[in-house]
Motif scaffolding. Structure first.
Motif, mmCIF file in Angstrom:
data_model
loop_
_atom_site.group_PDB
_atom_site.id
_atom_site.type_symbol
_atom_site.label_atom_id
_atom_site.label_comp_id
_atom_site.label_asym_id
_atom_site.label_seq_id
_atom_site.Cartn_x
_atom_site.Cartn_y
_atom_site.Cartn_z
ATOM 1 N N PRO A 77 -3.022 15.640 3.512
ATOM 2 C CA PRO A 77 -1.713 14.982 3.481
ATOM 3 C C PRO A 77 -0.829 15.556 2.370
ATOM 4 C CG PRO A 77 -3.372 13.592 2.451
ATOM 5 C CD PRO A 77 -4.104 14.791 2.966
ATOM 6 N N GLN A 78 0.462 15.700 2.666
ATOM 7 C CA GLN A 78 1.418 16.213 1.693
ATOM 8 C C GLN A 78 2.726 15.443 1.803
ATOM 9 O OE1 GLN A 78 1.830 20.587 1.575
ATOM 10 N NE2 GLN A 78 0.118 20.705 3.010
ATOM 11 N N THR A 79 3.394 15.276 0.690
ATOM 12 C CA THR A 79 4.718 14.655 0.682
ATOM 13 C C THR A 79 5.648 15.460 -0.213
ATOM 14 O OG1 THR A 79 4.233 13.197 -1.202
ATOM 15 C CG2 THR A 79 3.713 12.359 1.013
ATOM 16 N N SER A 80 6.945 15.405 0.095
ATOM 17 C CA SER A 80 7.949 16.074 -0.741
ATOM 18 C C SER A 80 9.257 15.308 -0.653
ATOM 19 C CB SER A 80 8.152 17.530 -0.292
ATOM 20 O OG SER A 80 8.614 17.588 1.038
ATOM 21 N N ASP A 81 9.982 15.286 -1.758
ATOM 22 C CA ASP A 81 11.260 14.579 -1.827
ATOM 23 C C ASP A 81 12.160 15.372 -2.769
ATOM 24 O OD1 ASP A 81 13.133 12.633 -1.357
ATOM 25 O OD2 ASP A 81 12.377 11.267 -2.902
ATOM 26 N N SER A 82 13.244 15.940 -2.241
ATOM 27 C CA SER A 82 14.068 16.831 -3.061
ATOM 28 C C SER A 82 15.556 16.554 -2.857
ATOM 29 C CB SER A 82 13.767 18.301 -2.728
ATOM 30 O OG SER A 82 14.126 18.598 -1.393
ATOM 31 N N TYR A 83 16.312 16.845 -3.913
ATOM 32 C CA TYR A 83 17.769 16.714 -3.894
ATOM 33 C C TYR A 83 18.374 18.038 -4.367
ATOM 34 C CZ TYR A 83 17.150 11.647 -3.508
ATOM 35 O OH TYR A 83 16.796 10.378 -3.088
ATOM 36 N N SER A 84 19.450 18.443 -3.685
ATOM 37 C CA SER A 84 20.170 19.654 -4.070
ATOM 38 C C SER A 84 21.664 19.369 -3.980
ATOM 39 C CB SER A 84 19.788 20.820 -3.149
ATOM 40 O OG SER A 84 20.485 21.988 -3.510
ATOM 41 N N ASP A 85 22.342 19.420 -5.133
ATOM 42 C CA ASP A 85 23.777 19.115 -5.194
ATOM 43 C C ASP A 85 24.558 20.347 -5.635
ATOM 44 O OD1 ASP A 85 23.249 16.508 -4.506
ATOM 45 O OD2 ASP A 85 23.101 15.821 -6.585
ATOM 46 N N TYR A 86 25.753 20.524 -5.045
ATOM 47 C CA TYR A 86 26.637 21.633 -5.398
ATOM 48 C C TYR A 86 27.823 21.078 -6.188
ATOM 49 C CZ TYR A 86 23.972 24.330 -2.009
ATOM 50 O OH TYR A 86 22.963 24.957 -1.333
ATOM 51 N N ASN A 87 28.100 21.728 -7.315
ATOM 52 C CA ASN A 87 29.192 21.292 -8.194
ATOM 53 C C ASN A 87 30.044 22.496 -8.592
ATOM 54 O OD1 ASN A 87 28.214 18.448 -8.520
ATOM 55 N ND2 ASN A 87 26.479 19.498 -9.487
ATOM 56 N N ASP A 88 31.231 22.175 -9.144
ATOM 57 C CA ASP A 88 32.138 23.210 -9.678
ATOM 58 C C ASP A 88 32.410 24.312 -8.645
ATOM 59 O OD1 ASP A 88 32.026 21.792 -12.074
ATOM 60 O OD2 ASP A 88 30.342 22.975 -12.827
ATOM 61 N N ILE A 89 32.685 23.899 -7.412
ATOM 62 C CA ILE A 89 32.930 24.871 -6.343
ATOM 63 C C ILE A 89 34.367 25.378 -6.429
ATOM 64 C CG2 ILE A 89 32.975 25.231 -3.852
ATOM 65 C CD1 ILE A 89 30.944 22.998 -3.570
ATOM 66 N N GLU A 90 34.516 26.697 -6.442
ATOM 67 C CA GLU A 90 35.828 27.334 -6.434
ATOM 68 C C GLU A 90 35.795 28.478 -5.432
ATOM 69 O OE1 GLU A 90 36.861 28.578 -10.327
ATOM 70 O OE2 GLU A 90 36.856 26.542 -11.188
ATOM 71 N N ALA A 91 36.928 28.699 -4.739
ATOM 72 C CA ALA A 91 36.977 29.762 -3.738
ATOM 73 C C ALA A 91 38.421 30.166 -3.484
ATOM 74 C CB ALA A 91 36.325 29.309 -2.434
ATOM 75 N N VAL A 92 38.604 31.459 -3.184
ATOM 76 C CA VAL A 92 39.930 31.932 -2.789
ATOM 77 C C VAL A 92 40.194 31.443 -1.361
ATOM 78 C CG1 VAL A 92 39.790 33.937 -4.299
ATOM 79 C CG2 VAL A 92 38.998 34.127 -1.937
ATOM 80 N N THR A 93 41.429 31.576 -0.896
ATOM 81 C CA THR A 93 41.831 30.981 0.385
ATOM 82 C C THR A 93 40.968 31.442 1.552
ATOM 83 O OG1 THR A 93 44.114 30.838 -0.419
ATOM 84 C CG2 THR A 93 43.765 30.686 1.964
ATOM 85 N N ASP A 94 40.685 32.764 1.622
ATOM 86 C CA ASP A 94 39.937 33.287 2.771
ATOM 87 C C ASP A 94 38.496 32.793 2.824
ATOM 88 O OD1 ASP A 94 42.158 34.629 3.557
ATOM 89 O OD2 ASP A 94 41.551 36.587 2.767
ATOM 90 N N TRP A 95 37.997 32.247 1.751
ATOM 91 C CA TRP A 95 36.597 31.818 1.718
ATOM 92 C C TRP A 95 36.475 30.303 1.642
ATOM 93 C CZ3 TRP A 95 32.180 34.974 1.893
ATOM 94 C CH2 TRP A 95 32.426 36.338 1.952
#
Length: 687
Positions: free
Chosen positions: A363-381
């Motif tokens: 038996p195996q268990t996993s619990d994970s969180y992944s958050d993205y912050n400070d996102i910056e992008a030029v118009t085309d992206w």
């Protein structure tokens, strides 16, 4: 006068069932828990003739009173005789090397892992990573039976086992048809100390380092026909923070959808690991033996990481987009196994029939969180970075395996031996991975993402049949064998975008060995074997994983088993003063499974929803790898005097690898280990 007492069965005088010592006046009183039968009492002491007394135990017997026993002075006592002999620690057979752990003085205080440093063809580096024949892909057997606990985590388990519980360690360099076809490097077979004197033994251990602490215990109890041994070990680890970084550069045809990536991050984790096992054996009679076993290993950990990514126009410092990702997770994994073996010997020497059943669940268990912050992008992206979603992944997996096996070995006409057997493995794997997501920067509750969640069942059965023949004629011995394995893989999706698929494998695995005894002390051996590696579920699974839109991957259900061919030659010479073993090995693989990654527009990836046309890294698996390897290993032991031993163990290899798009790599490696052992008076020891 102190005297030594020895009690044996009348029909087995060489095996003591009780050992004791009288008091200073020669009196003794001992308790026995034995079945009815005829027994022998033997009393011995220095300078006295031995006293031997037969007695009978019946179901109604409560007490046996020997009264007063008399001994006489020994009239033929010598002034003194000293016999000095050293048993050879290493022995070579047609398909294996055996290291006699029990006769090595270091076994009284070392762990099994420390003793492995002395075993020919085995290397243990400074990080305690084990290799057999220069490969980390090997299996561990205990008393001839596969042991998942040790194979999955050999370093931690063997580190906790006291070496005085081991009789010898076999390095099976050329596995015959009896052994499973998987496992490229070889097999370590650990043979434990058999039943000995009545009573119990216990060993305690502990360790402390800058990264954690742990401890363990090992014990054996023997009473009559029943022998029980058990061990338990626990370790806590707190790894220091690590730092990493890298970059990815666009090459070839550069367009507006391409980007250069630079990334760096930090990572820290802590966790615990525990393992334990218990084995019991019962001698029904001199020809029949039942063995039962139970084992558990596993643990859990917590991880935290921070990574920063910056994308720029290829060849410039002009920014396209950037973000910071924070991750934290916790997981646990365990493996529990049990089994029962029945062994039937016959009055014909070396004829044996065994039946085995084994069950293992993980038996195996996993619990994970992944958050993205400070996102910056030029118009085309802008549209591209909108696919960066905060994620919560909650997963659980369970794998249950049943193994049924029957083996039969019989000699005929003294020089021939035939072996055959059948094995059936039933594996039932269940996986539930639930994904939740929300827009980056959003603090609301996560929404369940059924499209990227996955629930499936994976049925994997293996049927194996084998036959082998060996012959010994004077100084020549040979062995040939063939093993057939049929593998059935059936994957059914209950939730998610994955498609049900089936995959069968049929593998014929030959092996051959030839040995020539040059003299009574030296021999030469040649061997060939083929080993296979079956692709795992994640390599086969066609599920498209786009949880990270810049790095998309999926498996390939059309993969075949990876086949490795190996030729080896070895020379051994064992004398009272000097032992040496030299081995040469050449191996090649033409269809190794490799992960292939390509930068391509996401519109070219079949099945990807909402593509943006931007270049991403797409990864899958293919049977395109080629490898060639040549190696040489050596072991030398010099008994300079009756109390001084000097030894060395070395391994060197050359490897050539060829992968996708003509990528090639080659290199040399060398490992050496040596030491000197001096036996001092009064049982003092220096190493």
């Amino acid at each position: 006068m102190y005297a030594t007492i020895k009690i044996t069965r009348k029909n087995a005088p060489a095996r003591a069932i009780k050992m004791a010592v009288t008091d200073g006046n020669g009196k003794f009183q001992e308790k026995l828990s034995v079945p009815a039968g005829d027994y022998v009492l033997a009393i011995s002491s220095v300078g006295k003739s031995p006293v031997v007394k037969e007695f009978k135990v019946t179901p109604s017997t409560k007490t046996v009173d020997f009264g007063t026993l008399y001994s006489s002075e020994a009239t033929n006592e010598l002034k003194g005789v000293e016999i000095v002999a050293q048993k050879p620690l290493v022995k070579a057979d047609i398909d294996k090397i055996e290291y006699n752990v029990q006769d090595d003085p270091d076994s009284k205080s070392n762990s099994v892992l420390e003793m492995l440093r002395k075993v020919p063809l085995v290397t243990v580096d400074g990080e305690d990573d084990i290799q057999v024949n220069g490969s980390s892909s090997f299996k561990v057997y205990v008393n001839g039976k596969p042991n998942n606990m040790m194979s999955n985590n050999p370093t931690e388990v063997l580190k906790s086992m006291p070496a005085n519980s081991i009789k010898h360690i076999e390095v099976i360099t050329n596995p015959g048809p009896k052994y499973d076809a998987e496992g490229v490097g070889g097999i370590l077979n650990i043979v434990t100390v058999g039943s000995g004197l009545e009573g119990y033994t216990a060993t305690f251990s502990g360790n402390v380092s800058s990264r954690g602490a742990g401890g363990g215990l090992f014990g054996t109890v023997k009473s009559g026909k029943l022998t029980v041994s058990a061990r338990y070990d626990y370790n806590y680890n707190d790894q220091p923070r690590s730092y990493s970084g890298g970059n990815r550069r666009a090459v070839g045809d550069i367009n507006s959808n391409s980007s250069d990536l630079d990334y760096n991050g930090t990572y820290k984790w802590h966790g615990d690991f525990q393992s334990g096992s218990m084995e019991a054996s019962y001698d029904i009679d001199t020809l029949r033996l039942v063995t039962m076993s139970f084992g558990v290993w596993g643990g859990g950990n917590r991880n935290r990481g921070v990574n920063g990514t910056v994308a720029t126009v290829p060849g410039t410092d002009d920014g396209l987009y950037s973000y910071v990702s924070n991750s934290n997770s916790k997981s646990s994994w365990y493996s529990l196994d049990g089994g029962v073996d029945y062994q039937r010997l016959f009055h014909v020497k070396d004829r044996m029939l065994t039946f085995s059943y084994k069950i293992n669940t993980r038996p195996q268990t996993s619990d994970s969180y992944s958050d993205y912050n400070d996102i910056e992008a030029v118009t085309d992206w802008q549209d591209f970075v909108k696919r960066l979603l905060n994620q919560h992944n909650d997963g659980s997996q369970s794998a249950t395996e049943h193994t049924l096996q029957a083996d039969y070995t019989t000699p005929f006409k003294k020089i021939h031996t035939f072996e055959t057997g059948v094995k059936y493995i039933l594996r039932n794997n269940v996986s539930e991975n639930d994904r939740y997501q929300r827009e980056a920067g959003n603090t609301s509750d996560y929404d369940f993402d059924a499209d990227h969640s996955s629930h499936y069942k994976h049925l994997n059965d293996i049927l194996a049949v084998y036959a082998g023949y060996s012959v010994r004629v004077k100084k020549i011995s040979g062995r040939v064998g063939l093993r057939y394995e049929h593998t059935i893989q059936n994957v059914k999706y209950l939730l998610g975008r994955g498609d049900d698929f089936k995959k069968n494998f049929d593998d014929m695995v030959p092996s051959a060995s030839l040995g020539w005894k040059l003299t009574d002390m030296s021999n030469l051996r040649f061997g060939y074997n083929m080993r296979i590696y079956r692709p795992g579920i994640w390599s086969l699974n066609p599920y498209l994983d786009d949880s990270n839109p810049t790095n998309i991957s999926q498996g390939n259900p059309n993969l075949d088993s990876e086949k490795s061919h190996s030729f080896n030659m070895s020379y051994s010479n064992f004398t009272r003063k000097f032992n040496i073993n030299l081995s040469l090995r050449y191996s090649f693989t033409n269809n190794s499974i490799e992960r292939v990654s390509t930068i391509m527009p996401d519109t070219d990836i079949p099945g990807l929803k909402d593509p943006t046309g931007k270049d991403v890294l797409y990864s899958t698996y293919q049977n395109i790898g080629k490898s060639r390897g040549a190696s040489m290993g050596g072991y030398a032991n010099w008994n300079a005097t009756s109390s001084t031993r000097i030894y060395a163990n070395f391994y060197g290899s050359y490897s050539y690898l060829e992968g996708a798009d003509g990528l090639k790599s080659d290199g040399w490696s060398l490992f050496a280990y040596g030491g000197a052992q001096q036996t001092l008076p009064h049982d003092w020891r220096s190493v």
